[in-house]
Design a protein around this motif. Structure first.
Motif, PDB file in Angstrom:
ATOM      1  N   PHE A  22       0.805  -1.227   0.000  1.00 37.34           N
ATOM      2  CA  PHE A  22       0.000   0.000   0.000  1.00 37.34           C
ATOM      3  C   PHE A  22       0.836   1.273   0.000  1.00 37.34           C
ATOM      4  N   ALA A  83      -3.684  -7.797   0.048  1.00 34.73           N
ATOM      5  CA  ALA A  83      -2.410  -7.255  -0.464  1.00 34.73           C
ATOM      6  C   ALA A  83      -1.453  -8.379  -0.840  1.00 34.73           C
ATOM      7  N   VAL A  84      -0.642  -8.075  -1.839  1.00 34.74           N
ATOM      8  CA  VAL A  84       0.398  -9.000  -2.325  1.00 34.74           C
ATOM      9  C   VAL A  84       1.690  -8.187  -2.479  1.00 34.74           C
ATOM     10  N   LEU A  88       5.512  -9.502  -6.766  1.00 35.62           N
ATOM     11  CA  LEU A  88       4.812 -10.726  -7.173  1.00 35.62           C
ATOM     12  C   LEU A  88       3.394 -10.460  -7.677  1.00 35.62           C
ATOM     13  N   HIS A  89       3.108  -9.195  -8.012  1.00 38.19           N
ATOM     14  CA  HIS A  89       1.783  -8.894  -8.556  1.00 38.19           C
ATOM     15  C   HIS A  89       1.592  -9.568  -9.911  1.00 38.19           C
ATOM     16  N   LYS A  90       0.314  -9.693 -10.271  1.00 33.55           N
ATOM     17  CA  LYS A  90      -0.094 -10.207 -11.594  1.00 33.55           C
ATOM     18  C   LYS A  90       0.332 -11.650 -11.826  1.00 33.55           C
ATOM     19  N   SER A  95      -5.941 -13.254  -6.475  1.00 33.28           N
ATOM     20  CA  SER A  95      -7.160 -14.000  -6.835  1.00 33.28           C
ATOM     21  C   SER A  95      -7.256 -15.304  -6.057  1.00 33.28           C
ATOM     22  N   TYR A 121     -11.365  -2.926 -10.007  1.00 32.05           N
ATOM     23  CA  TYR A 121     -10.723  -4.212  -9.721  1.00 32.05           C
ATOM     24  C   TYR A 121     -11.709  -5.313 -10.040  1.00 32.05           C
TER      25      TYR A 121
HETATM   26  C1  LIG Z   1      -4.776  -5.827  -5.605  1.00 32.10           C
HETATM   27  C2  LIG Z   1      -3.682  -6.892  -5.429  1.00 32.10           C
HETATM   28  C3  LIG Z   1      -3.857  -7.600  -4.103  1.00 32.10           C
HETATM   29  C4  LIG Z   1      -3.838  -7.906  -6.591  1.00 32.10           C
HETATM   30  O1  LIG Z   1      -2.907  -8.968  -6.333  1.00 32.10           O
HETATM   31  P1  LIG Z   1      -2.324  -9.828  -7.539  1.00 32.10           P
HETATM   32  O2  LIG Z   1      -1.723 -11.057  -6.954  1.00 32.10           O
HETATM   33  O3  LIG Z   1      -1.478  -8.967  -8.393  1.00 32.10           O
HETATM   34  O4  LIG Z   1      -3.679 -10.153  -8.314  1.00 32.10           O
HETATM   35  P2  LIG Z   1      -3.874 -11.236  -9.450  1.00 32.10           P
HETATM   36  O5  LIG Z   1      -2.587 -11.558 -10.124  1.00 32.10           O
HETATM   37  O6  LIG Z   1      -4.639 -12.358  -8.861  1.00 32.10           O
HETATM   38  O7  LIG Z   1      -4.780 -10.391 -10.433  1.00 32.10           O
HETATM   39  C5  LIG Z   1      -6.015 -10.878 -10.843  1.00 32.10           C
HETATM   40  C6  LIG Z   1      -6.753  -9.834 -11.662  1.00 32.10           C
HETATM   41  O8  LIG Z   1      -7.142  -8.775 -10.792  1.00 32.10           O
HETATM   42  C7  LIG Z   1      -7.165  -7.559 -11.526  1.00 32.10           C
HETATM   43  N1  LIG Z   1      -6.279  -6.612 -10.869  1.00 32.10           N
HETATM   44  C8  LIG Z   1      -5.164  -6.882 -10.145  1.00 32.10           C
HETATM   45  N2  LIG Z   1      -4.631  -5.752  -9.648  1.00 32.10           N
HETATM   46  C9  LIG Z   1      -5.467  -4.745 -10.038  1.00 32.10           C
HETATM   47  C10 LIG Z   1      -5.474  -3.346  -9.819  1.00 32.10           C
HETATM   48  N3  LIG Z   1      -4.540  -2.753  -9.084  1.00 32.10           N
HETATM   49  N4  LIG Z   1      -6.471  -2.618 -10.401  1.00 32.10           N
HETATM   50  C11 LIG Z   1      -7.430  -3.228 -11.148  1.00 32.10           C
HETATM   51  N5  LIG Z   1      -7.462  -4.552 -11.372  1.00 32.10           N
HETATM   52  C12 LIG Z   1      -6.507  -5.296 -10.832  1.00 32.10           C
HETATM   53  C13 LIG Z   1      -6.758  -7.872 -12.913  1.00 32.10           C
HETATM   54  O9  LIG Z   1      -7.939  -8.143 -13.662  1.00 32.10           O
HETATM   55  C14 LIG Z   1      -5.966  -9.153 -12.766  1.00 32.10           C
HETATM   56  O10 LIG Z   1      -6.018  -9.875 -13.923  1.00 32.10           O
HETATM   57  P3  LIG Z   1      -4.937  -9.637 -15.139  1.00 32.10           P
HETATM   58  O11 LIG Z   1      -3.832 -10.633 -14.843  1.00 32.10           O
HETATM   59  O12 LIG Z   1      -5.728  -9.960 -16.331  1.00 32.10           O
HETATM   60  O13 LIG Z   1      -4.458  -8.229 -15.064  1.00 32.10           O
HETATM   61  C15 LIG Z   1      -2.271  -6.275  -5.537  1.00 32.10           C
HETATM   62  O14 LIG Z   1      -2.190  -5.533  -6.733  1.00 32.10           O
HETATM   63  C16 LIG Z   1      -1.941  -5.364  -4.366  1.00 32.10           C
HETATM   64  O15 LIG Z   1      -1.424  -5.812  -3.336  1.00 32.10           O
HETATM   65  N6  LIG Z   1      -2.219  -4.046  -4.535  1.00 32.10           N
HETATM   66  C17 LIG Z   1      -1.964  -3.075  -3.480  1.00 32.10           C
HETATM   67  C18 LIG Z   1      -2.976  -3.195  -2.362  1.00 32.10           C
HETATM   68  C19 LIG Z   1      -4.405  -3.044  -2.858  1.00 32.10           C
HETATM   69  O16 LIG Z   1      -4.729  -2.152  -3.637  1.00 32.10           O
HETATM   70  N7  LIG Z   1      -5.305  -3.942  -2.371  1.00 32.10           N
HETATM   71  C20 LIG Z   1      -6.720  -3.960  -2.784  1.00 32.10           C
HETATM   72  C21 LIG Z   1      -7.571  -3.118  -1.924  1.00 32.10           C
HETATM   73  S1  LIG Z   1      -7.759  -3.750  -0.262  1.00 32.10           S
END
Ligand SMILES: CC(C)(COP(=O)(O)OP(=O)(O)OC[C@H]1O[C@@H](n2cnc3c(N)ncnc32)[C@H](O)[C@@H]1OP(=O)(O)O)[C@@H](O)C(=O)NCCC(=O)NCCS
Length: 122
Positions: A22, A83-84, A88-90, A95, A121
């Protein structure tokens, strides 16, 4: 990658995930997680971590809330936060955490999970 329930020994690692994921907002979220954790019991709420190479790299929390429905108050859950680790995102970790959490809550017959967050999201 393994998904499992958070253990007491994961507390600092979970804070680190939120601090990194974050950015400027990380401290607020990490403190929120520490506060929400106190409301979790074996029957209510859920805190899951994702482990990669024995390191905690992701976290999701579900906590109890009450829905004021027309006939009665209904016990529901709120998904927040998620959060991730940025490097290691994406890769599907976020999910996987959400999916696994929803499966566990479905087994407990939780009728509804609310998510407050960015409408962009998926
Ligand atoms: C949001 C978060 C947890 C996603 O984790 P991740 O492991 O990267 O997610 P995934 O790989 O499972 O992504 C699955 C799908 O979610 C969507 N997605 C992921 N991050 C996104 C973002 N920041 N905005 C919009 N969509 C998003 C996409 O559709 C993605 O699919 P894609 O591979 O076709 O792009 C990560 O980006 C993160 O920690 N962000 C900062 C904290 C945050 O914003 N948390 C959410 C609010 S509590």
């Amino acid at each position: 990658m393994d998904l499992r329930e958070e253990l007491p020994s994961d507390r600092q690692a979970v804070r680190d995930v939120h601090l990194q994921a974050f950015g400027d907002h990380g401290l607020v979220v990490a403190d929120l997680v520490d506060t929400l954790r106190d409301t979790i019991t074996p029957q209510d709420g859920l805190s899951l971590v994702a482990e990669h190479d024995r390191q905690v790299v992701g976290h999701v929390m579900f906590t109890r809330s009450l829905l004021d429905a027309p006939r009665r108050l209904v016990d529901v859950q709120v998904l927040s936060p998620l959060a991730v680790m940025p490097e290691l995102h994406k890769r599907g970790i976020g999910s996987a955490l959400v999916r696994h959490g929803l499966e566990v809550l479905a087994e407990r017959a939780v009728p509804l999970v609310f998510l407050e967050g960015d409408p962009g999201y998926d």
